[in-house]
Write a protein that holds these residues in place. Structure first.
Motif, PDB file in Angstrom:
ATOM      1  N   VAL A 236     -10.235   7.283  -3.468  1.00 52.41           N
ATOM      2  CA  VAL A 236      -9.239   6.584  -2.601  1.00 52.41           C
ATOM      3  C   VAL A 236     -10.131   6.834  -1.408  1.00 52.41           C
TER       4      VAL A 236
ATOM      5  N   GLY B 141      -7.308   5.529 -11.834  1.00 50.86           N
ATOM      6  CA  GLY B 141      -5.890   5.164 -12.153  1.00 50.86           C
ATOM      7  C   GLY B 141      -5.903   3.735 -13.509  1.00 50.86           C
ATOM      8  N   PHE B 142      -6.586   3.738 -14.419  1.00 48.32           N
ATOM      9  CA  PHE B 142      -6.456   2.648 -15.837  1.00 48.32           C
ATOM     10  C   PHE B 142      -5.967   3.515 -16.604  1.00 48.32           C
TER      11      PHE B 142
ATOM     12  N   VAL C 175      -3.269  -3.990  -6.492  1.00 48.69           N
ATOM     13  CA  VAL C 175      -4.611  -4.017  -6.334  1.00 48.69           C
ATOM     14  C   VAL C 175      -5.230  -5.306  -7.144  1.00 48.69           C
TER      15      VAL C 175
ATOM     16  N   GLY D 120       1.121   3.638  -3.778  1.00 51.91           N
ATOM     17  CA  GLY D 120       0.910   4.793  -3.955  1.00 51.91           C
ATOM     18  C   GLY D 120       1.250   6.586  -3.854  1.00 51.91           C
TER      19      GLY D 120
ATOM     20  N   PHE E 106       6.368  11.484  -9.153  1.00 50.40           N
ATOM     21  CA  PHE E 106       5.751  11.931  -9.547  1.00 50.40           C
ATOM     22  C   PHE E 106       6.442  13.502  -9.735  1.00 50.40           C
TER      23      PHE E 106
ATOM     24  N   ALA F 242      -8.132  -5.193  -4.996  1.00 52.85           N
ATOM     25  CA  ALA F 242      -8.859  -4.238  -4.162  1.00 52.85           C
ATOM     26  C   ALA F 242      -9.749  -3.495  -5.467  1.00 52.85           C
TER      27      ALA F 242
ATOM     28  N   SER G 256      -9.105  -0.036   1.196  1.00 50.73           N
ATOM     29  CA  SER G 256      -9.936  -1.420   1.253  1.00 50.73           C
ATOM     30  C   SER G 256      -8.943  -1.752   2.459  1.00 50.73           C
TER      31      SER G 256
ATOM     32  N   HIS H  35      -8.239  10.471  -8.423  1.00 49.06           N
ATOM     33  CA  HIS H  35      -8.011   8.828  -8.287  1.00 49.06           C
ATOM     34  C   HIS H  35      -8.196   8.790  -6.761  1.00 49.06           C
TER      35      HIS H  35
ATOM     36  N   PHE I 262      -2.653  15.246 -16.539  1.00 55.36           N
ATOM     37  CA  PHE I 262      -2.676  14.291 -15.036  1.00 55.36           C
ATOM     38  C   PHE I 262      -2.473  14.735 -13.409  1.00 55.36           C
TER      39      PHE I 262
ATOM     40  N   TYR J 144       0.520  -1.353  -0.162  1.00 54.21           N
ATOM     41  CA  TYR J 144      -0.159   0.066  -0.511  1.00 54.21           C
ATOM     42  C   TYR J 144       0.672   0.908  -0.400  1.00 54.21           C
TER      43      TYR J 144
ATOM     44  N   HIS K 185       2.105  -1.572  -8.361  1.00 60.01           N
ATOM     45  CA  HIS K 185       0.833  -1.174  -7.432  1.00 60.01           C
ATOM     46  C   HIS K 185      -0.123  -1.371  -8.547  1.00 60.01           C
TER      47      HIS K 185
ATOM     48  N   THR L 174     -12.365   3.779  -8.762  1.00 60.65           N
ATOM     49  CA  THR L 174     -11.093   4.309  -8.225  1.00 60.65           C
ATOM     50  C   THR L 174      -9.927   3.473  -9.296  1.00 60.65           C
TER      51      THR L 174
ATOM     52  N   ARG M 133     -14.676   0.075  -5.343  1.00 59.07           N
ATOM     53  CA  ARG M 133     -13.624   0.864  -5.746  1.00 59.07           C
ATOM     54  C   ARG M 133     -13.340   1.284  -7.288  1.00 59.07           C
TER      55      ARG M 133
HETATM   56  C1  HEM Z   1      -0.299   8.158 -11.984  1.00 55.52           C
HETATM   57  C2  HEM Z   1      -0.084   6.680 -10.938  1.00 55.52           C
HETATM   58  C3  HEM Z   1      -1.068   7.097  -9.525  1.00 55.52           C
HETATM   59  C4  HEM Z   1      -1.243   7.171  -8.463  1.00 55.52           C
HETATM   60  C5  HEM Z   1       0.152   8.664  -7.785  1.00 55.52           C
HETATM   61  C6  HEM Z   1      -1.449   6.278  -7.754  1.00 55.52           C
HETATM   62  C7  HEM Z   1      -2.169   7.146  -6.242  1.00 55.52           C
HETATM   63  C8  HEM Z   1      -2.855   5.821  -5.376  1.00 55.52           C
HETATM   64  C9  HEM Z   1      -2.957   6.206  -4.331  1.00 55.52           C
HETATM   65  C10 HEM Z   1      -1.704   7.477  -3.010  1.00 55.52           C
HETATM   66  C11 HEM Z   1      -3.375   5.269  -3.312  1.00 55.52           C
HETATM   67  C12 HEM Z   1      -3.532   4.247  -1.502  1.00 55.52           C
HETATM   68  C13 HEM Z   1      -2.749   4.479  -1.082  1.00 55.52           C
HETATM   69  C14 HEM Z   1      -2.889   2.894  -1.922  1.00 55.52           C
HETATM   70  O1  HEM Z   1      -3.135   1.949  -1.755  1.00 55.52           O
HETATM   71  O2  HEM Z   1      -1.061   2.538  -2.567  1.00 55.52           O
HETATM   72  C15 HEM Z   1      -3.704   4.805  -3.984  1.00 55.52           C
HETATM   73  C16 HEM Z   1      -4.716   3.523  -4.490  1.00 55.52           C
HETATM   74  C17 HEM Z   1      -4.893   2.868  -5.141  1.00 55.52           C
HETATM   75  N1  HEM Z   1      -5.115   2.795  -6.839  1.00 55.52           N
HETATM   76 FE1  HEM Z   1      -4.098   4.309  -7.616  1.00 55.52          FE
HETATM   77  N2  HEM Z   1      -2.487   5.254  -7.988  1.00 55.52           N
HETATM   78  C18 HEM Z   1      -1.867   5.673  -9.687  1.00 55.52           C
HETATM   79  C19 HEM Z   1      -2.221   4.321 -10.468  1.00 55.52           C
HETATM   80  C20 HEM Z   1      -2.782   3.670 -10.362  1.00 55.52           C
HETATM   81  C21 HEM Z   1      -3.169   2.760 -11.417  1.00 55.52           C
HETATM   82  C22 HEM Z   1      -2.288   2.448 -12.851  1.00 55.52           C
HETATM   83  C23 HEM Z   1      -4.203   2.002 -11.047  1.00 55.52           C
HETATM   84  C24 HEM Z   1      -5.223   0.534 -11.409  1.00 55.52           C
HETATM   85  C25 HEM Z   1      -5.302   0.438 -13.032  1.00 55.52           C
HETATM   86  C26 HEM Z   1      -5.023   2.707  -9.697  1.00 55.52           C
HETATM   87  C27 HEM Z   1      -5.533   1.887  -9.079  1.00 55.52           C
HETATM   88  C28 HEM Z   1      -5.405   2.224  -7.304  1.00 55.52           C
HETATM   89  C29 HEM Z   1      -6.521   1.481  -7.087  1.00 55.52           C
HETATM   90  C30 HEM Z   1      -7.855   0.590  -7.273  1.00 55.52           C
HETATM   91  C31 HEM Z   1      -6.728   2.296  -4.825  1.00 55.52           C
HETATM   92  C32 HEM Z   1      -7.710   1.098  -4.055  1.00 55.52           C
HETATM   93  C33 HEM Z   1      -6.235   0.244  -3.347  1.00 55.52           C
HETATM   94  C34 HEM Z   1      -7.153   0.416  -1.981  1.00 55.52           C
HETATM   95  O3  HEM Z   1      -8.024   0.909  -0.863  1.00 55.52           O
HETATM   96  O4  HEM Z   1      -7.243  -1.254  -1.373  1.00 55.52           O
HETATM   97  N3  HEM Z   1      -3.796   2.773  -9.649  1.00 55.52           N
HETATM   98  N4  HEM Z   1      -3.296   5.006  -5.879  1.00 55.52           N
END
Ligand code: HEM
Length: 366
Positions: free
Chosen positions: A210, A125-126, A108, A41, A48, A113, A216, A206, A199, A38, A104, A121, A118
């Motif tokens: 979250v 993220g995609f 997930v 992110g 970045f 997740a 989660s 995003h 971005f 976790y 990451h 989210t 979600r």
């Molecule tokens: C620039 C890219 C991204 C940034 C800065 C980012 C940032 C974050 C952060 C800070 C979190 C909360 C902490 C964590 O779970 O790590 C998070 C959660 C999440 N991210 Fe990203 N993310 C990025 C790309 C993506 C991508 C490519 C996907 C999937 C295709 C994605 C899907 C998710 C999901 C589903 C969560 C919820 C996780 C949970 O609650 O367990 N993210 N993201």
């Protein structure tokens, strides 16, 4: 009372800053069994941040003109104090970002997740993943090296496989029949302005998703039970969990430090790891280099296009795979999140990683 205290009190009285900090730091509770995955992110946000700062510094001397771009980059590398450091941080940083992004996304996926609530989210993220790859692609052209020119020629050529309008798309992307001054102009505009703006907006969406849904709970351990169906919005609270600050923030800081050390190690000891020799020669539209390959994260796509005798079929397979991934939360509807109880998912997960790695290695050596 110190001046600092007075200033903080003055601001706090008007904006309630202490309250915001408490709610988002010390009173923000995370699941007790939260794991190291976790932190990715936060790693991405940090990397970045570095891209943003080094990108602005590069802009000070970079000239987006086909006659001057290559020389301006050479000037940054050889004449401007610490220019080499800024450029290598930007180049190596972009590759580490893709690695962190893939990890990451995989974590997930593994912990499911992406499931209700979600989905948004996941979709945001995609989109961020695609935008990041777009930033990498547009950035690759800017140094106007042989690598830039020919890798962009190959990448934009792929769009020509679309039936009927393929050639028009290629022309639109390039701003002409070949990669030229117009291509550099539009890629530059996208790379330094269009894409970063979008971005920033998407990262905001995003993080909002979250925070609103709540982190989660990892689907492991004896006490874990999948959640029942939802009919109304409900934030996932973790009563009795661990505070984000300082407990989890320390873990975030540890993994961020690991990535920063890795970044520094590559920049100082192996700066050309992600830069083949063609990246050091000026672009020459009349000489095709012998070995021209896209960056490692595009190799799977490059190889897919080569496997299929018909280019359109290759492109269709890629689009189908990416669409499947984008829509996964709407396809995989079961509430079960424990990996051991999702054998079909696990098979697809391992097979998917295997195919990606195999195609990439094959593409590299083909
Ligand atoms: C620039 C890219 C991204 C940034 C800065 C980012 C940032 C974050 C952060 C800070 C979190 C909360 C902490 C964590 O779970 O790590 C998070 C959660 C999440 N991210 Fe990203 N993310 C990025 C790309 C993506 C991508 C490519 C996907 C999937 C295709 C994605 C899907 C998710 C999901 C589903 C969560 C919820 C996780 C949970 O609650 O367990 N993210 N993201």
């Amino acid at each position: 009372m110190s001046v600092y205290q007075r200033v903080v009190d003055w601001i706090d009285l008007r904006l309630g800053v202490r309250d915001i900090l408490e709610q988002n730091l010390t009173h923000y509770l995370l699941p007790r069994n939260i794991n190291v995955w976790y932190t990715l992110g936060a790693v991405l946000l940090t990397l970045f941040g570095i891209q943003f700062i080094t990108g602005i510094l590069l802009l000070v001397y970079y000239v987006p003109d086909t006659g001057q771009a290559f020389d301006s980059v050479q000037q940054i590398m050889n004449e401007i104090p610490f220019g080499w450091l800024i450029r290598y941080l930007h180049v190596v940083g972009s590759n580490l970002i893709v690695i962190a992004l893939l990890l990451h996304m995989l974590s997930v996926l593994f912990m499911a997740a992406y499931k209700t609530p979600r989905e948004l989210t996941w979709v945001s993220g995609f989109l961020l993943l695609n935008l990041t790859l777009g930033l990498c692609l547009t950035g690759y052209l800017l140094p106007w090296s042989q690598l830039s020119f020919w890798a962009t020629t190959v990448a934009t050529d792929a769009a020509g496989a679309v039936p009927v309008i393929g050639d028009d798309i290629v022309r639109f992307l390039r701003g002409g029949a070949m990669v030229n001054e117009a291509t550099l102009g539009r890629f530059f505009a996208l790379h330094v302005m269009g894409m970063p703006l979008l971005f920033g907006l998407l990262v905001g969406v995003h993080l909002f998703c979250v925070r609103r849904a709540g982190i989660s709970r990892p689907p492991f351990g004896d006490g874990y039970v999948p959640r029942g169906p939802r009919y109304t919005f409900e934030h996932e609270h973790h009563y009795g969990g661990i505070p984000f600050f300082p407990n989890y923030a320390v873990k975030d800081a540890a993994v961020i430090s690991f990535f920063l050390v890795l970044l520094a190690a590559i920049v100082f000891f192996w700066p050309t790891l992600f830069m083949p020799p063609a990246g050091f020669e000026p672009a020459d539209p009349f000489t095709t280099p012998e070995h021209i390959k896209p960056e490692w994260y595009f190799l799977w796509a490059y190889q897919t296009l080569r496997i299929f005798p018909d280019k359109f079929l290759g492109l269709a397979v890629q689009v189908a795979a990416m669409t499947f991934l984008a829509l996964l939360p709407f396809i995989d509807r079961s509430r079960e999140r424990r990996p051991a109880r999702r054998p079909l998912f696990l098979i697809c997960f391992v097979a998917g990683i295997g195919v990606f790695v195999a195609l990439s290695i094959w593409g590299h050596y083909a």
